[in-house]
Scaffold this motif. Structure first.
Motif, short mmCIF file in Angstrom:
data_model
loop_
_atom_site.label_atom_id
_atom_site.label_comp_id
_atom_site.label_asym_id
_atom_site.label_seq_id
_atom_site.Cartn_x
_atom_site.Cartn_y
_atom_site.Cartn_z
N VAL A 190 -6.80 9.49 -5.60
CA VAL A 190 -7.64 8.84 -4.59
C VAL A 190 -8.22 9.90 -3.66
O VAL A 190 -7.62 10.97 -3.46
CB VAL A 190 -6.84 7.80 -3.77
CG1 VAL A 190 -6.47 6.61 -4.63
CG2 VAL A 190 -5.62 8.42 -3.12
N THR B 105 -9.09 11.26 -0.03
CA THR B 105 -8.56 11.15 1.32
C THR B 105 -9.33 12.09 2.25
O THR B 105 -10.18 12.87 1.78
CB THR B 105 -7.06 11.55 1.37
OG1 THR B 105 -6.95 12.98 1.25
CG2 THR B 105 -6.27 10.85 0.27
N GLU C 54 -10.44 0.08 1.53
CA GLU C 54 -9.69 0.87 0.54
C GLU C 54 -8.76 1.88 1.18
O GLU C 54 -8.16 2.69 0.46
CB GLU C 54 -10.67 1.61 -0.39
CG GLU C 54 -11.56 0.73 -1.23
CD GLU C 54 -12.83 0.29 -0.51
OE1 GLU C 54 -13.35 -0.80 -0.85
OE2 GLU C 54 -13.30 1.02 0.39
N GLN C 55 -8.61 1.86 2.49
CA GLN C 55 -7.80 2.90 3.12
C GLN C 55 -7.32 2.45 4.49
O GLN C 55 -8.06 1.85 5.26
CB GLN C 55 -8.63 4.19 3.26
CG GLN C 55 -7.84 5.42 3.59
CD GLN C 55 -8.69 6.68 3.49
OE1 GLN C 55 -9.17 7.19 4.48
NE2 GLN C 55 -8.88 7.18 2.27
N CYS C 56 -6.06 2.76 4.78
CA CYS C 56 -5.48 2.56 6.11
C CYS C 56 -5.05 3.92 6.63
O CYS C 56 -4.26 4.62 5.98
CB CYS C 56 -4.27 1.61 6.03
SG CYS C 56 -3.26 1.55 7.54
N GLN C 57 -5.57 4.29 7.79
CA GLN C 57 -5.18 5.56 8.41
C GLN C 57 -4.34 5.29 9.65
O GLN C 57 -4.69 4.46 10.48
CB GLN C 57 -6.41 6.39 8.80
CG GLN C 57 -7.24 6.86 7.62
CD GLN C 57 -8.29 7.86 8.02
OE1 GLN C 57 -8.00 8.87 8.68
NE2 GLN C 57 -9.53 7.61 7.64
N TYR D 187 -9.35 -4.25 -7.40
CA TYR D 187 -9.18 -4.52 -5.98
C TYR D 187 -8.92 -6.01 -5.75
O TYR D 187 -9.77 -6.76 -5.28
CB TYR D 187 -10.42 -4.07 -5.20
CG TYR D 187 -10.58 -2.56 -5.17
CD1 TYR D 187 -9.85 -1.80 -4.27
CD2 TYR D 187 -11.45 -1.92 -6.04
CE1 TYR D 187 -9.98 -0.42 -4.23
CE2 TYR D 187 -11.59 -0.53 -6.02
CZ TYR D 187 -10.85 0.21 -5.11
OH TYR D 187 -10.99 1.59 -5.08
N VAL E 255 -3.14 3.64 0.79
CA VAL E 255 -4.18 3.05 -0.06
C VAL E 255 -3.55 1.95 -0.92
O VAL E 255 -2.34 1.98 -1.21
CB VAL E 255 -4.84 4.10 -0.97
CG1 VAL E 255 -5.50 5.20 -0.14
CG2 VAL E 255 -3.83 4.71 -1.95
N TRP F 17 0.84 -1.20 0.00
CA TRP F 17 0.00 0.00 0.00
C TRP F 17 0.87 1.25 0.00
O TRP F 17 2.00 1.25 0.50
CB TRP F 17 -0.94 0.00 1.20
CG TRP F 17 -2.10 -0.96 1.05
CD1 TRP F 17 -2.11 -2.13 0.36
CD2 TRP F 17 -3.40 -0.82 1.62
NE1 TRP F 17 -3.33 -2.73 0.46
CE2 TRP F 17 -4.15 -1.96 1.23
CE3 TRP F 17 -4.00 0.13 2.43
CZ2 TRP F 17 -5.47 -2.15 1.62
CZ3 TRP F 17 -5.32 -0.06 2.83
CH2 TRP F 17 -6.05 -1.19 2.42
N LEU G 153 -2.23 9.39 -6.46
CA LEU G 153 -1.91 8.08 -5.92
C LEU G 153 -0.41 7.86 -6.09
O LEU G 153 0.05 7.19 -7.02
CB LEU G 153 -2.71 6.97 -6.61
CG LEU G 153 -2.91 5.67 -5.83
CD1 LEU G 153 -3.87 4.75 -6.55
CD2 LEU G 153 -1.61 4.94 -5.51
#
Length: 439
Positions: free
Chosen positions: A364, A366, A330-333, A300, A355, A183, A373
């Motif tokens: 993307v 956010t 679809e996202q890592c924070q 994906y 992502v 990612w 991206l």
């Protein structure tokens, strides 16, 4: 905290007991408590240092300033990564002053001492002018432990701490299905804030604040207590599962029209919101079915390894003591607060977004809007200067300064917690155990 109300839903397997230790103001305000953390907490835990994408080639390095410490991580010739204190053994000058870089040798800007990538002193001025003879090959940078997980690199000052993957338990297994390894970090923000680092940690250990601080989330994230699952692990970490693609059960979003932006989310997966009038809770399963059917063709590939829960829900992982990983498909924070070097009433807040690299996708969405991206450069600010740290993060930070001020009041006698805030209680009891030398 002796009786469990019906509203709060803790995992039967991971509902650990708490003692009820008082949570009083000095831990947020006093220099003595801050020093105790510096002496007994921070040297014993693993710290997220950066991302492996900044360490691709031999000689690539990253710097992580943490409180009064500074650590550098360096890619070695054999592909491994070593971490060193960012301090020249000659007279203590910091060696690396930038966030990222690449060099064949680590060079001190004060007197020109040069170190090989493995930390060995390789060159000095006037090598024969030392009482013990030429120090090259004999002097080394002070090394720390350094290990990686997924796209992340961590460091630790404690030689006796558990290996990283054991320390992170159970998250390496719980996060495996997302396929985080490749990612891309598209957002890399930080800010100086006027409150103690634990204020935001407390905030991330509960969902009690969502209806008041984040009311707009209620139309597509179900924050109802009966639908939220809390877990507390023997490792000291906590988590919270919140149902996504479903409006909150705290209010009546079930019987009427599909609210925004849940209607747009549904339409993006070919689902007609009009078909779900009066049964909006069913959209969650419809999105699961659509992602199973359409995910691969939309790029994906990671969907195939995810559970249905991972495909639509939000997994908030609160790692002791100061790191949050919030996962959606679809996202890592990454959300973290770190202590100020000297002031207990200040901290540094960090927000990263990663992502999956979807083929053909150029941009993307956010928490600060659309971004390219690609790997993002670090941007630092002061909270309140008008630079957004993400719309939800901005809301969380907005309460920090006023809470810090209120904690200084003679009228504050200690926290009074709901049962759903039990994870806050456990966090502070574990903190007590570290600071007071019980573990």
């Amino acid at each position: 905290m002796t009786a469990e109300p019906m509203l709060s839903r803790y995992s039967a397997e991971y509902d650990l007991p708490v003692r009820g230790d008082p949570i009083t103001a000095e831990r947020y305000t006093s220099a003595e408590w801050m020093k105790a953390e510096d002496d007994h907490l921070w040297p014993r835990v693993w710290h997220l240092g950066g991302v492996l994408a900044d360490l691709e080639e031999e000689g690539d390095l990253i710097r992580h300033n943490f409180g009064r410490e500074s650590v550098i991580m360096v890619r070695q010739a054999d592909g491994s990564i070593k971490a060193f204190y960012n301090s020249c053994p000659h007279r203590g000058n910091r060696l690396v002053l930038g966030d990222v870089g690449s060099t064949p040798r680590i060079t001190c800007g004060y007197h020109g001492w040069q170190f090989d990538l493995d930390g060995t002193l390789a060159r000095v001025q006037d090598p024969d002018d030392f009482p013990g003879g030429n120090p090259c090959g004999k002097v080394h940078l002070t090394e720390l432990r350094c290990e990686s997980f997924g796209p992340f690199v961590f460091w630790c000052m404690d030689p006796d701490a558990k290996p990283l993957l054991e320390w992170l338990d159970p998250f390496p297994a719980r996060l495996a299905g997302y396929g985080l390894d490749n990612w891309v970090r598209v957002l890399n923000l930080s800010a100086d804030c006027d409150f103690n680092w634990k204020i935001i940690r407390d905030n991330f250990n509960e969902s009690y604040h969502l209806p008041t601080i984040h009311p707009e989330l209620s139309t597509f994230i179900n924050d109802g207590l009966s639908d939220t699952l809390f877990e507390m692990y023997p490792s000291g970490h906590n988590s919270m599962w919140m149902k996504g693609h479903q409006a909150t059960t705290r209010a009546d979003h079930v019987s009427g029209e599909v609210p925004a932006p849940l209607d747009e989310i549904a339409a993006a997966w070919g689902i007609d919101p009009a078909d779900y009038k009066g049964r909006t809770a069913d959209i969650r399963q419809a999105v699961i079915d659509a992602k199973r059917r359409l995910g691969a063709e939309r790029g994906y590939a990671n969907y195939a390894d995810m559970t249905d829960q991972q495909l639509v829900d939000y997994f908030h992982c609160t790692l002791f003591p100061n790191l949050t990983i919030t996962m959606s498909p679809e996202q890592c924070q990454i959300l973290r607060t770190e202590p100020h070097p000297t002031d207990p009433a200040k901290c540094v807040f960090q927000h990263w977004v990663l992502v999956p690299p979807i083929k053909g996708m150029k941009e993307v969405m956010t928490p600060v809007g659309p971004v390219p991206l690609r790997h993002a450069e670090h941007r630092h600010s002061v909270y309140g200067d008008g630079v957004s740290l993400g719309f939800v993060a901005d809301q969380d930070l907005s309460i920090g300064t006023s809470q810090q001020q209120g904690l200084n009041s003679r009228g504050f006698k200690g926290c009074i917690l709901t049962y759903q805030e039990k994870r806050i209680q456990r966090f502070h009891e574990l903190l007590d155990d570290y600071v007071k030398g019980r573990i």
